[in-house]
Design an enzyme around this catalytic site. Structure first.
Site, PDB file in Angstrom:
ATOM      1  N   HIS A 297      23.303 -28.172 108.941  1.00  0.00           N
ATOM      2  CA  HIS A 297      21.991 -28.763 108.652  1.00  0.00           C
ATOM      3  C   HIS A 297      20.891 -27.702 108.687  1.00  0.00           C
ATOM      4  O   HIS A 297      19.926 -27.770 107.941  1.00  0.00           O
ATOM      5  CB  HIS A 297      21.682 -29.892 109.633  1.00  0.00           C
ATOM      6  CG  HIS A 297      22.760 -30.929 109.668  1.00  0.00           C
ATOM      7  ND1 HIS A 297      23.064 -31.706 108.570  1.00  0.00           N
ATOM      8  CD2 HIS A 297      23.639 -31.280 110.638  1.00  0.00           C
ATOM      9  CE1 HIS A 297      24.076 -32.508 108.866  1.00  0.00           C
ATOM     10  NE2 HIS A 297      24.445 -32.270 110.124  1.00  0.00           N
TER      11      HIS A 297
ATOM     12  N   HIS B  92      19.600 -34.444 111.363  1.00  0.00           N
ATOM     13  CA  HIS B  92      19.967 -33.703 110.145  1.00  0.00           C
ATOM     14  C   HIS B  92      18.796 -32.967 109.503  1.00  0.00           C
ATOM     15  O   HIS B  92      18.983 -31.899 108.927  1.00  0.00           O
ATOM     16  CB  HIS B  92      20.558 -34.660 109.100  1.00  0.00           C
ATOM     17  CG  HIS B  92      21.950 -35.117 109.432  1.00  0.00           C
ATOM     18  ND1 HIS B  92      22.797 -35.691 108.512  1.00  0.00           N
ATOM     19  CD2 HIS B  92      22.642 -35.091 110.598  1.00  0.00           C
ATOM     20  CE1 HIS B  92      23.953 -35.997 109.080  1.00  0.00           C
ATOM     21  NE2 HIS B  92      23.881 -35.654 110.363  1.00  0.00           N
TER      22      HIS B  92
ATOM     23  N   THR C  84       1.920 -48.228 103.937  1.00  0.00           N
ATOM     24  CA  THR C  84       3.364 -48.168 103.653  1.00  0.00           C
ATOM     25  C   THR C  84       4.055 -47.011 104.360  1.00  0.00           C
ATOM     26  O   THR C  84       5.286 -46.988 104.430  1.00  0.00           O
ATOM     27  CB  THR C  84       3.588 -47.960 102.148  1.00  0.00           C
ATOM     28  OG1 THR C  84       2.913 -46.746 101.767  1.00  0.00           O
ATOM     29  CG2 THR C  84       3.053 -49.126 101.329  1.00  0.00           C
TER      30      THR C  84
ATOM     31  N   CYS D 121       0.266 -45.210 107.668  1.00  0.00           N
ATOM     32  CA  CYS D 121      -0.656 -45.793 106.688  1.00  0.00           C
ATOM     33  C   CYS D 121      -0.094 -47.177 106.352  1.00  0.00           C
ATOM     34  O   CYS D 121       0.740 -47.704 107.097  1.00  0.00           O
ATOM     35  CB  CYS D 121      -0.861 -44.886 105.471  1.00  0.00           C
ATOM     36  SG  CYS D 121       0.566 -44.605 104.428  1.00  0.00           S
TER      37      CYS D 121
ATOM     38  N   ASP E  74      -4.613 -43.964 108.466  1.00  0.00           N
ATOM     39  CA  ASP E  74      -5.776 -44.426 107.713  1.00  0.00           C
ATOM     40  C   ASP E  74      -6.077 -45.846 108.194  1.00  0.00           C
ATOM     41  O   ASP E  74      -5.491 -46.328 109.173  1.00  0.00           O
ATOM     42  CB  ASP E  74      -5.547 -44.314 106.190  1.00  0.00           C
ATOM     43  CG  ASP E  74      -4.542 -45.333 105.670  1.00  0.00           C
ATOM     44  OD1 ASP E  74      -3.906 -46.038 106.491  1.00  0.00           O
ATOM     45  OD2 ASP E  74      -4.388 -45.434 104.436  1.00  0.00           O
TER      46      ASP E  74
HETATM   47  C1  RB5 Z   1      -4.428 -48.138 101.615  1.00  0.00           C
HETATM   48  O1  RB5 Z   1      -4.769 -49.329 100.979  1.00  0.00           O
HETATM   49  C2  RB5 Z   1      -2.986 -47.774 101.284  1.00  0.00           C
HETATM   50  O2  RB5 Z   1      -2.907 -47.347  99.964  1.00  0.00           O
HETATM   51  C3  RB5 Z   1      -2.492 -46.689 102.226  1.00  0.00           C
HETATM   52  O3  RB5 Z   1      -2.611 -47.121 103.540  1.00  0.00           O
HETATM   53  C4  RB5 Z   1      -1.050 -46.287 102.049  1.00  0.00           C
HETATM   54  O4  RB5 Z   1      -0.199 -47.381 102.043  1.00  0.00           O
HETATM   55  C5  RB5 Z   1      -0.767 -45.348 100.954  1.00  0.00           C
HETATM   56  O5  RB5 Z   1       0.357 -44.887 100.754  1.00  0.00           O
END
Ligand code: RB5
Length: 151
Positions: free
Chosen positions: A132, A97, A66, A64, A7
């Protein structure tokens, strides 16, 4: 071929990773996004994950902010085992695993240098099978149960 997608929160790291992979001679299919306009990570996760689950792509890398949202979304696609990895140990274990077929990363968490090492480790590691495999089969059975309601 590696399917790659992000994203807006993972766009900059995605571009660097594409360059890193292509420098290593690895074929990449980019599922977007193609700029930093706000985008919904489930849309890209779905397209890249289907490319992996259908066998069109051997593996996938999703990014993304996180790595959390995009890995959760990818894991809804049957046959996908997306692993969010923050270090090389997690990356290696997710292959050995868990037979992870998608690596998820967070641009706001992991710097590009570490991300490249995580990717190289992940691509070099192989599933160990054995005990596994039995566990992966149990994961597949959970999936089959909820997708078809038959197991
Ligand atoms: C976008 O702001 C953020 O929420 C997305 O990139 C991600 O971290 C969601 O898990």
């Amino acid at each position: 071929m590696i399917a790659i997608g992000s994203d807006h929160g993972g766009f900059e790291l995605k571009q660097k990773i594409i360059e890193h992979l292509r420098d290593r001679g690895i074929e990449v299919r980019d599922f977007g996004v193609f700029n930093t306009d706000r985008a919904d990570y489930p849309d890209v996760a779905l397209e890249a994950a289907v490319s992996v689950s259908s066998g069109e792509s051997e593996k996938g890398i999703l990014i993304c902010g996180t790595g959390i949202g995009i890995s959760i979304a990818a894991n809804k696609v049957p046959g996908i085992r997306a692993a969010l990895c923050c270090d090389c140990y997690m990356a290696r274990m997710s292959r050995e695993h868990n037979n992870a077929n998608i690596l998820a990363l967070g641009e706001r968490v992991t710097g590009a240098g570490l991300a490249f090492d995580i990717i190289d480790t992940w691509l070099a590691a192989a599933f160990k099978g054995g005990r596994h495999k039995a566990r992966i089969d149990k994961i597949s059975n959970i999936e089959k149960h909820f997708v078809s309601g038959t197991e």
